[in-house]
Design a protein around this motif. Sequence first.
Motif, short mmCIF file in Angstrom:
data_model
loop_
_atom_site.label_atom_id
_atom_site.label_comp_id
_atom_site.label_asym_id
_atom_site.label_seq_id
_atom_site.Cartn_x
_atom_site.Cartn_y
_atom_site.Cartn_z
N TYR A 10 1.55 -8.04 5.33
CA TYR A 10 2.49 -7.89 4.23
C TYR A 10 1.77 -7.59 2.93
O TYR A 10 0.57 -7.85 2.79
N ASP A 11 2.53 -7.10 1.97
CA ASP A 11 1.97 -6.91 0.63
C ASP A 11 1.73 -8.29 0.01
O ASP A 11 2.11 -9.31 0.57
N ASP A 12 1.10 -8.31 -1.15
CA ASP A 12 0.71 -9.57 -1.78
C ASP A 12 1.89 -10.45 -2.18
O ASP A 12 1.72 -11.64 -2.45
N TYR A 13 3.09 -9.89 -2.20
CA TYR A 13 4.28 -10.64 -2.62
C TYR A 13 5.22 -10.96 -1.46
O TYR A 13 6.29 -11.51 -1.65
N HIS A 14 4.80 -10.60 -0.25
CA HIS A 14 5.58 -10.83 0.97
C HIS A 14 6.94 -10.15 0.91
O HIS A 14 7.92 -10.63 1.46
N VAL A 18 3.39 -3.91 5.26
CA VAL A 18 2.66 -2.68 4.98
C VAL A 18 2.08 -2.06 6.25
O VAL A 18 1.70 -0.90 6.26
N PHE A 37 -1.71 0.89 7.36
CA PHE A 37 -2.25 0.38 6.10
C PHE A 37 -3.76 0.52 6.10
O PHE A 37 -4.38 0.67 7.16
N ASN A 41 -7.91 -2.80 1.53
CA ASN A 41 -7.13 -3.10 0.32
C ASN A 41 -6.34 -4.41 0.41
O ASN A 41 -5.59 -4.73 -0.52
N TYR A 42 -6.49 -5.14 1.50
CA TYR A 42 -5.69 -6.36 1.70
C TYR A 42 -6.57 -7.48 2.23
O TYR A 42 -7.61 -7.25 2.82
N TRP A 47 -0.54 -13.19 1.01
CA TRP A 47 0.85 -13.34 0.59
C TRP A 47 1.32 -14.77 0.72
O TRP A 47 2.15 -15.22 -0.06
#
Length: 155
Positions: A10-14, A18, A37, A41-42, A47
């Motif tokens: 997931y992105d940093d904000y859930h 991604v 993805f 970058n993660y 998240w």
Amino acid sequence: MHGRTVFPVYDDYHEFMVGCVGRTEIGSADRWINYGFESSNYLYNYWFAKGFIKQTKEVILVEGCKDVLRLEQYGIHNSVGCFGAHLTDSQQIILERSGAMNIITMYDPDEAGDLARHDIDRLKRFFNIRHVILPKDPFDCSKEEVEKSLESCSN
């Protein structure tokens, strides 16, 4: 991803998935496959872990998704996975913004883990760094082994 255990990323904000990571236990080539993805970058689980990192001022770095999930099972919620044994510049920026003051590495006890521990020492000017060396991969350790190693690391 047929025949693989799949881990969503997931992105940093859930808010958005991604991509995903798939792992197979069969064969040695391409055991891990990333889909959708750029893993550099993660940080896996950031998240979810970011609130615990901000609260404790501490992050535990592991190599992969399975290690993070094992630590979650043990009630340790401030761990993130690097998708391998190397922390990228983009991942470093995530850590710098996380509110962590302390990094605990819990990499695999092998040559790649040794290189990762050496590599992460480049961040000593930004973070207090402690290395936990477990008797086997974090995923394969018991709760007692992990807790004992973390206790000895903090002394």
